[in-house]
Design a protein around this motif. Sequence first.
Motif, PDB file in Angstrom:
ATOM      1  N   MET A   1     -39.026   9.638 -13.531  1.00 46.08           N
ATOM      2  CA  MET A   1     -38.849   9.304 -12.132  1.00 46.08           C
ATOM      3  C   MET A   1     -40.091   9.624 -11.296  1.00 46.08           C
ATOM      4  O   MET A   1     -40.433   8.898 -10.356  1.00 46.08           O
ATOM      5  N   LEU A   2     -40.813  10.703 -11.649  1.00 52.60           N
ATOM      6  CA  LEU A   2     -41.885  11.216 -10.796  1.00 52.60           C
ATOM      7  C   LEU A   2     -43.284  10.845 -11.273  1.00 52.60           C
ATOM      8  O   LEU A   2     -44.267  11.311 -10.697  1.00 52.60           O
ATOM      9  N   ARG A   3     -43.375  10.014 -12.286  1.00 55.44           N
ATOM     10  CA  ARG A   3     -44.704   9.669 -12.822  1.00 55.44           C
ATOM     11  C   ARG A   3     -45.593   9.046 -11.747  1.00 55.44           C
ATOM     12  O   ARG A   3     -46.747   9.451 -11.556  1.00 55.44           O
ATOM     13  N   LEU A   4     -45.076   8.065 -11.015  1.00 51.58           N
ATOM     14  CA  LEU A   4     -45.871   7.403  -9.988  1.00 51.58           C
ATOM     15  C   LEU A   4     -46.190   8.349  -8.839  1.00 51.58           C
ATOM     16  O   LEU A   4     -47.295   8.333  -8.295  1.00 51.58           O
ATOM     17  N   THR A   5     -45.242   9.200  -8.488  1.00 49.80           N
ATOM     18  CA  THR A   5     -45.494  10.174  -7.422  1.00 49.80           C
ATOM     19  C   THR A   5     -46.622  11.111  -7.797  1.00 49.80           C
ATOM     20  O   THR A   5     -47.494  11.417  -6.967  1.00 49.80           O
ATOM     21  N   ALA A   6     -46.634  11.588  -9.035  1.00 48.88           N
ATOM     22  CA  ALA A   6     -47.711  12.464  -9.495  1.00 48.88           C
ATOM     23  C   ALA A   6     -49.061  11.759  -9.402  1.00 48.88           C
ATOM     24  O   ALA A   6     -50.058  12.344  -8.943  1.00 48.88           O
ATOM     25  N   GLN A   7     -49.114  10.512  -9.816  1.00 51.52           N
ATOM     26  CA  GLN A   7     -50.354   9.743  -9.743  1.00 51.52           C
ATOM     27  C   GLN A   7     -50.816   9.581  -8.293  1.00 51.52           C
ATOM     28  O   GLN A   7     -52.011   9.700  -7.982  1.00 51.52           O
ATOM     29  N   ASN A   8     -49.856   9.328  -7.398  1.00 50.00           N
ATOM     30  CA  ASN A   8     -50.202   9.146  -5.988  1.00 50.00           C
ATOM     31  C   ASN A   8     -50.726  10.439  -5.369  1.00 50.00           C
ATOM     32  O   ASN A   8     -51.654  10.418  -4.547  1.00 50.00           O
ATOM     33  N   ILE A   9     -50.138  11.569  -5.755  1.00 56.07           N
ATOM     34  CA  ILE A   9     -50.607  12.858  -5.240  1.00 56.07           C
ATOM     35  C   ILE A   9     -52.025  13.136  -5.726  1.00 56.07           C
ATOM     36  O   ILE A   9     -52.903  13.549  -4.946  1.00 56.07           O
ATOM     37  N   VAL A  10     -52.278  12.907  -6.999  1.00 56.70           N
ATOM     38  CA  VAL A  10     -53.614  13.127  -7.549  1.00 56.70           C
ATOM     39  C   VAL A  10     -54.631  12.238  -6.845  1.00 56.70           C
ATOM     40  O   VAL A  10     -55.717  12.703  -6.436  1.00 56.70           O
ATOM     41  N   GLN A  11     -54.298  10.966  -6.674  1.00 50.70           N
ATOM     42  CA  GLN A  11     -55.233  10.041  -6.030  1.00 50.70           C
ATOM     43  C   GLN A  11     -55.477  10.415  -4.573  1.00 50.70           C
ATOM     44  O   GLN A  11     -56.619  10.361  -4.091  1.00 50.70           O
ATOM     45  N   GLN A  12     -54.431  10.815  -3.872  1.00 50.53           N
ATOM     46  CA  GLN A  12     -54.605  11.178  -2.463  1.00 50.53           C
ATOM     47  C   GLN A  12     -55.452  12.436  -2.326  1.00 50.53           C
ATOM     48  O   GLN A  12     -56.264  12.545  -1.401  1.00 50.53           O
ATOM     49  N   ARG A  13     -55.297  13.368  -3.228  1.00 56.70           N
ATOM     50  CA  ARG A  13     -56.147  14.566  -3.182  1.00 56.70           C
ATOM     51  C   ARG A  13     -57.609  14.188  -3.394  1.00 56.70           C
ATOM     52  O   ARG A  13     -58.504  14.746  -2.732  1.00 56.70           O
ATOM     53  N   ARG A  14     -57.864  13.270  -4.307  1.00 52.45           N
ATOM     54  CA  ARG A  14     -59.235  12.808  -4.512  1.00 52.45           C
ATOM     55  C   ARG A  14     -59.778  12.143  -3.253  1.00 52.45           C
ATOM     56  O   ARG A  14     -60.926  12.385  -2.842  1.00 52.45           O
ATOM     57  N   ASN A  15     -58.937  11.317  -2.620  1.00 53.06           N
ATOM     58  CA  ASN A  15     -59.362  10.634  -1.392  1.00 53.06           C
ATOM     59  C   ASN A  15     -59.658  11.636  -0.276  1.00 53.06           C
ATOM     60  O   ASN A  15     -60.631  11.470   0.470  1.00 53.06           O
ATOM     61  N   ASP A  16     -58.812  12.656  -0.168  1.00 50.87           N
ATOM     62  CA  ASP A  16     -59.017  13.656   0.876  1.00 50.87           C
ATOM     63  C   ASP A  16     -60.312  14.427   0.649  1.00 50.87           C
ATOM     64  O   ASP A  16     -61.041  14.748   1.595  1.00 50.87           O
ATOM     65  N   LYS A  17     -60.626  14.726  -0.628  1.00 47.99           N
ATOM     66  CA  LYS A  17     -61.864  15.438  -0.940  1.00 47.99           C
ATOM     67  C   LYS A  17     -63.088  14.577  -0.587  1.00 47.99           C
ATOM     68  O   LYS A  17     -64.077  15.077  -0.053  1.00 47.99           O
ATOM     69  N   LEU A  18     -63.000  13.275  -0.869  1.00 51.52           N
ATOM     70  CA  LEU A  18     -64.117  12.386  -0.517  1.00 51.52           C
ATOM     71  C   LEU A  18     -64.288  12.291   0.987  1.00 51.52           C
ATOM     72  O   LEU A  18     -65.411  12.274   1.498  1.00 51.52           O
ATOM     73  N   ALA A  19     -63.166  12.219   1.701  1.00 49.83           N
ATOM     74  CA  ALA A  19     -63.239  12.140   3.160  1.00 49.83           C
ATOM     75  C   ALA A  19     -63.875  13.389   3.750  1.00 49.83           C
ATOM     76  O   ALA A  19     -64.606  13.333   4.754  1.00 49.83           O
ATOM     77  N   THR A  20     -63.600  14.545   3.115  1.00 51.39           N
ATOM     78  CA  THR A  20     -64.182  15.795   3.584  1.00 51.39           C
ATOM     79  C   THR A  20     -65.675  15.851   3.270  1.00 51.39           C
ATOM     80  O   THR A  20     -66.495  16.329   4.079  1.00 51.39           O
ATOM     81  N   ALA A  21     -66.034  15.363   2.087  1.00 52.96           N
ATOM     82  CA  ALA A  21     -67.441  15.401   1.668  1.00 52.96           C
ATOM     83  C   ALA A  21     -68.299  14.409   2.442  1.00 52.96           C
ATOM     84  O   ALA A  21     -69.473  14.667   2.702  1.00 52.96           O
ATOM     85  N   PHE A  22     -67.690  13.269   2.806  1.00 54.39           N
ATOM     86  CA  PHE A  22     -68.435  12.214   3.515  1.00 54.39           C
ATOM     87  C   PHE A  22     -67.655  11.806   4.758  1.00 54.39           C
ATOM     88  O   PHE A  22     -67.050  10.729   4.810  1.00 54.39           O
ATOM     89  N   PRO A  23     -67.653  12.660   5.785  1.00 56.77           N
ATOM     90  CA  PRO A  23     -66.860  12.378   6.985  1.00 56.77           C
ATOM     91  C   PRO A  23     -67.403  11.174   7.742  1.00 56.77           C
ATOM     92  O   PRO A  23     -68.570  10.839   7.632  1.00 56.77           O
TER      93      PRO A  23
END
Length: 261
Positions: free
Chosen positions: A239-261
């Motif tokens: 049930m949570l496979r897609l949710t886990a993938q979305n959380i991982v991807q969003q964390r990556r996106n947030d890190k990029l946004a922080t690194a390159f504001p």
Amino acid sequence: MLLDNLSDLANFSADGRPFIYKNTYSISLLFDSSAVQSEMYMSEPDELLLGYTITMMGFLLFNDAPKRIAMIGLGGGSLVKYCYRHLPQSAIVVAENNPEVIALRKHFQIPQDDHRLQIVCMDGCQLVRDAENDHDVLLVDGFDRNGQPPQLCSQAFYDDCYQSLAQDGMLVVNLLGNNSDTDLYLDRIQRSFGGAAIAVDARESGNRIVFACKGKRLDTAEQSLLKKLKDLSPHHALMLRLTAQNIVQQRRNDKLATAFP
């Protein structure tokens, strides 16, 4: 009110009171004819149908055995039934401020109150104000005919949510993705939780689900998070496979946004 045919549903003009629509396979809770609040398969009353409810259960990726779960908003009881059945170690309290919603619990086969479950008619704001380091998980899914009540989106409310959680406790909030204030609400949650919050798109809906933590659980390394998914029961993991993938991807996106504001 119980409706059982499409013509009645199309012609029904709601006055803000909850009503249910029933067909051969499922039963749904609505406040008007434009949006389904909850849905239940008659043959599988304890399973989750709506995508946002599945995504909200993503807290299991960080804590798969919470002792105390609090919920704001009962609806058709999808989340409470799922937790009651699949998390037998958890005590659950639900705050629902509309007695007419609570009165429909039998239609949705919500269990009666017992030593593990309490459904109380009270404002969700009071629930979190009265708690202090009590809840391991707090699920906020409070809606009425007009959407999200302002009192459940204020800075003071999110501050109280933080105080109500046990150490390493998690807040999970269902937000309307098409609401112009969604970013404002996310900013408030971030402020209350010192930045320890992440928002992901809900499955098969326009909603956004926010996970916030009083502690370090959200800092779980990516590989550890994916391993946690594999270690869950097969029912939860699928049930949570897609949710886990979305959380991982969003964390990556947030890190990029922080690194390159």
